[in-house]
Design an enzyme around this catalytic site. Structure first.
Site, mmCIF file in Angstrom:
data_model
loop_
_atom_site.group_PDB
_atom_site.id
_atom_site.type_symbol
_atom_site.label_atom_id
_atom_site.label_comp_id
_atom_site.label_asym_id
_atom_site.label_seq_id
_atom_site.Cartn_x
_atom_site.Cartn_y
_atom_site.Cartn_z
ATOM 1 N N ARG A 197 -7.661 -0.384 1.044
ATOM 2 C CA ARG A 197 -8.190 -1.622 0.465
ATOM 3 C C ARG A 197 -8.644 -1.404 -0.980
ATOM 4 O O ARG A 197 -8.619 -2.325 -1.785
ATOM 5 C CB ARG A 197 -9.304 -2.175 1.366
ATOM 6 C CG ARG A 197 -10.528 -1.319 1.458
ATOM 7 C CD ARG A 197 -11.378 -1.644 2.680
ATOM 8 N NE ARG A 197 -10.806 -1.106 3.924
ATOM 9 C CZ ARG A 197 -11.348 -1.245 5.114
ATOM 10 N NH1 ARG A 197 -12.464 -1.917 5.265
ATOM 11 N NH2 ARG A 197 -10.773 -0.723 6.187
ATOM 12 N N GLU B 116 -9.439 3.717 2.153
ATOM 13 C CA GLU B 116 -8.929 3.829 0.781
ATOM 14 C C GLU B 116 -7.862 2.791 0.470
ATOM 15 O O GLU B 116 -7.693 2.413 -0.688
ATOM 16 C CB GLU B 116 -8.368 5.245 0.548
ATOM 17 C CG GLU B 116 -6.911 5.485 0.969
ATOM 18 C CD GLU B 116 -6.653 5.301 2.460
ATOM 19 O OE1 GLU B 116 -7.619 5.339 3.246
ATOM 20 O OE2 GLU B 116 -5.480 5.104 2.837
ATOM 21 N N LYS C 153 0.856 -1.192 0.000
ATOM 22 C CA LYS C 153 0.000 0.000 0.000
ATOM 23 C C LYS C 153 0.888 1.237 0.000
ATOM 24 O O LYS C 153 1.678 1.434 0.921
ATOM 25 C CB LYS C 153 -0.914 0.004 1.233
ATOM 26 C CG LYS C 153 -1.662 1.346 1.456
ATOM 27 C CD LYS C 153 -2.598 1.303 2.667
ATOM 28 C CE LYS C 153 -3.195 2.688 2.953
ATOM 29 N NZ LYS C 153 -4.092 2.703 4.134
ATOM 30 N N ASP D 268 -2.633 10.318 3.392
ATOM 31 C CA ASP D 268 -4.022 9.920 3.584
ATOM 32 C C ASP D 268 -4.748 10.980 4.409
ATOM 33 O O ASP D 268 -4.668 10.991 5.630
ATOM 34 C CB ASP D 268 -4.073 8.551 4.289
ATOM 35 C CG ASP D 268 -5.511 8.059 4.481
ATOM 36 O OD1 ASP D 268 -6.439 8.664 3.898
ATOM 37 O OD2 ASP D 268 -5.691 7.052 5.213
ATOM 38 N N LYS E 25 -10.090 12.974 7.987
ATOM 39 C CA LYS E 25 -9.517 12.683 9.304
ATOM 40 C C LYS E 25 -9.414 13.974 10.114
ATOM 41 O O LYS E 25 -9.180 15.035 9.546
ATOM 42 C CB LYS E 25 -8.101 12.109 9.144
ATOM 43 C CG LYS E 25 -8.039 10.694 8.609
ATOM 44 C CD LYS E 25 -6.585 10.208 8.556
ATOM 45 C CE LYS E 25 -6.480 8.816 7.956
ATOM 46 N NZ LYS E 25 -7.105 7.762 8.764
HETATM 47 N N1 BES Z 1 -4.161 4.699 6.825
HETATM 48 C C1 BES Z 1 -5.276 4.441 7.677
HETATM 49 C C2 BES Z 1 -4.952 3.469 8.809
HETATM 50 C C3 BES Z 1 -3.924 3.924 9.818
HETATM 51 C C4 BES Z 1 -4.327 4.421 11.051
HETATM 52 C C5 BES Z 1 -2.574 3.775 9.570
HETATM 53 C C6 BES Z 1 -3.384 4.793 11.988
HETATM 54 C C7 BES Z 1 -1.625 4.159 10.496
HETATM 55 C C8 BES Z 1 -2.031 4.653 11.706
HETATM 56 C C9 BES Z 1 -6.407 3.850 6.843
HETATM 57 O O1 BES Z 1 -6.487 4.274 5.534
HETATM 58 C C10 BES Z 1 -7.682 4.242 7.507
HETATM 59 O O2 BES Z 1 -7.954 5.405 7.557
HETATM 60 N N2 BES Z 1 -8.434 3.271 7.991
HETATM 61 C C11 BES Z 1 -9.675 3.531 8.635
HETATM 62 C C12 BES Z 1 -10.659 2.484 8.174
HETATM 63 C C13 BES Z 1 -12.078 2.760 8.588
HETATM 64 C C14 BES Z 1 -12.595 4.003 7.894
HETATM 65 C C15 BES Z 1 -12.934 1.577 8.221
HETATM 66 C C16 BES Z 1 -9.451 3.428 10.144
HETATM 67 O O3 BES Z 1 -8.662 2.622 10.576
HETATM 68 O O4 BES Z 1 -10.067 4.216 10.862
HETATM 69 ZN ZN ZN Z 2 -4.743 4.877 4.684
HETATM 70 MN MN MN Z 3 -7.565 6.044 5.311
#
Ligand code: BES
Ligand code: ZN
Ligand code: MN
Length: 511
Positions: free
Chosen positions: A367, A365, A281, A286, A293
């Site tokens: 996935r 995103e 990935k 992000d 976020k």
């Molecule tokens: N890149 C994030 C996950 C992440 C969180 C990486 C903290 C490193 C540190 C990922 O894209 C994400 O935002 N995931 C969401 C998924 C949810 C919306 C289902 C998450 O984990 O909140």
């Molecule tokens: Zn991410």
């Molecule tokens: Mn994300």
């Protein structure tokens, strides 16, 4: 960085810092015994008084040690490597949870020594001695110690006029064979590459600049790099990856790294003529997209390309080590941004595989990117697929910040990974992939949706989504959201990128 064997007797070593291993069993170490004699028994007195600790990664610095030629002596604790404190014993299939494996302690202790040494700019040449006495010259452990000595002094402050860390220019090692020195160096320097890419801010590292790094690394290490630009991605129907990238002014890329393998290698592992696919990935930033976020969560999202950097680092090390196993690395590079034309909640995407995806959350995103990259991987008929992704915060909730979440559709492959991680001393743990989790990602208007029902089990529903795109190939998914990037430093690693899983995968592929 120069890494070579040290020749003079340890007490005559005139390095700027001599880093000396100190295990609980120090009285039986020939190196400690000899240096203690040169230092008129000072060393043993301090250890017995408890002034100097033998616990893992504890360090003590002695300036201008009397009786030694080295300018500074740094003692670093190794504890009792191999004995293990976790209380869990190896099961018959080799599974252990004991991350205090000999190689793990070796890596972290050598890195802790290098990190302490790097705190003064004067220490240009550092020497490591005594490790073999406690690690029993075990090959993986000695190689891990060398890798640790190479990476430990590397800091995240890439843009400070006055850097707080000054990694050594020359690293000398006692009692390590030339072969292990060079392989430890290749692994350590590949980890430095991963750390640097993860630490680069998103205005420096974006899809196209990552590609430039990959092209340079491929030319240096000896593997091919093919780049898919936006037009090619459109022609290839990578609509799921492209949807994530829509809101960004930086065009997306897919990078294919091809290491042909080395048929004349003497490695005795199962010889797969088919390549193994490593998928990463590479979200270079992000923001969350329209599912934006908050500031705190967004601040460190330059780390969201750690999976892609890991794949590049592994390819570099594998090519330099000339391992037998052929590898195809595939990394999907995008920025997840907001804009008038960005992906919206409710959008329906048709992935490269033909599956339709409902977007319920634009922050899920990773996935979406991986769905297409995994599908491209299948074109190369790999024997297995391993993916690396900072995929979910939920994985950190489940396992904490230091443990890689391991999810798979193949128990043998999962076990092989877990056992290897445990042997090299990296923290990895499995999460279950029970079929009923799939019900949670069933779509309302399309085949699947990109999030589960609510947040519980979010690491697993994410993995279940990915599983839809690997066509029953043996596959293991590594959620590195926690361990890929540290918010605060450890004794053996600065905050920032960590290059987690490079040592495990190299060990797994080069058996
Ligand atoms: N890149 C994030 C996950 C992440 C969180 C990486 C903290 C490193 C540190 C990922 O894209 C994400 O935002 N995931 C969401 C998924 C949810 C919306 C289902 C998450 O984990 O909140
Ligand atoms: Zn991410
Ligand atoms: Mn994300």
């Amino acid at each position: 960085m120069i890494v070579q064997s040290a020749t003079p007797p340890v007490h005559e070593c005139n390095a700027d810092a001599l880093i000396l291993a100190l295990g609980a069993d120090w009285e039986n170490s020939p190196t400690i015994t000899e240096l203690d004699r040169r230092m008129s028994g000072q060393l043993s007195r301090w250890i017995q008084d408890g002034e100097i600790l033998t616990k893992p990664m504890k360090t003590a610095t002695i300036l201008s040690p009397i009786g030694l030629q080295a300018k500074t002596l740094i003692l670093v604790g190794l504890g009792s490597p191999g004995v293990g404190k976790s209380g869990l014993k190896k099961s018959s299939d080799g599974t252990v949870s004991d991350v205090d494996s000999v190689a793990g302690v070796a890596f972290r202790a050598a890195a802790a020594g290098a990190k302490i040494a790097s705190q003064a700019k004067t220490r240009k040449t550092i020497a490591f001695a005594g490790f073999g006495d406690f690690l029993h010259q075990e090959a993986t452990a000695m190689q891990s110690a060398v890798a640790g000595s190479v990476t430990g002094g590397i800091g995240q402050d890439l843009f400070k006029a006055e850097s707080a860390t000054a990694p050594a220019e020359t690293i000398l090692w006692y009692d390590v064979s030339e072969e292990l020195l060079q392989s430890g160096k290749a692994i350590g320097e590949s980890m430095i590459l991963v750390k640097r890419l993860v630490n680069l801010p998103p205005n420096y590292l974006y899809p196209d600049s990552f590609v430039q790094e990959a092209v340079a690394v491929g030319a240096e290490a000896g593997f091919q790099v093919e780049v898919w630009d936006e037009a090619k991605l459109i022609a290839e129907n990578c609509n799921s990856l492209l949807a994530v990238s829509k809101g960004s002014t930086r065009p997306p890329r897919l990078c294919i790294l091809r290491y042909a393998g080395n048929p004349s290698s003497t490695e005795t592992s199962t010889i797969d003529n088919a390549p193994i696919a490593l998928v990463g990935k590479g979200v270079t930033f992000d923001s969350g997209g329209y599912s934006l976020k908050p500031t705190d969560g967004m601040l460190t999202m330059k780390c969201d390309m750690a999976g892609a950097a890991t794949v590049l680092g592994i390819l570099r090390a594998a090519a330099l080590l000339k391992i037998r196993q052929p590898i195809i690395g595939l990394v999907g590079l995008v920025e997840n941004m907001v804009a008038g034309n960005a992906m919206k909640l409710g959008d329906v995407l048709t992935a490269r595989s033909g599956k339709t995806i409902e977007v319920h959350n634009t922050d899920a995103e990773g996935r979406l990117v991986l769905a297409d990259v995994l599908n491209v991987a299948l074109d190369y008929s790999p024997s297995k697929i391993i993916d690396f992704a900072t995929l979910t915060g939920a994985c950190c909730v489940a396992l904490g910040n230091d443990i890689v979440g391991v999810m798979s559709n193949d128990n043998d492959l999962q076990q092989e990974l877990l056992v290897t991680a445990s042997n090299v001393g990296e923290y990895a743990w499995p999460l279950p992939m029970f079929p009923y989790f799939s019900e949670q990602i069933a779509g309302k208007v399309a085949d699947i949706k990109n999030v589960g029902e609510g947040r519980w089990g979010g690491a697993i529903t994410a993995a279940k989504f990915l599983e839809q795109f690997v066509d029953e190939k043996p596959w293991v998914h590594l959620d590195i959201a926690g361990p890929a990037f540290l918010d605060s430093p450890k004794s053996w690693c600065d905050a920032g990128g960590t290059a987690t899983m490079v040592r495990t995968i190299i060990a797994m592929l080069s058996k």
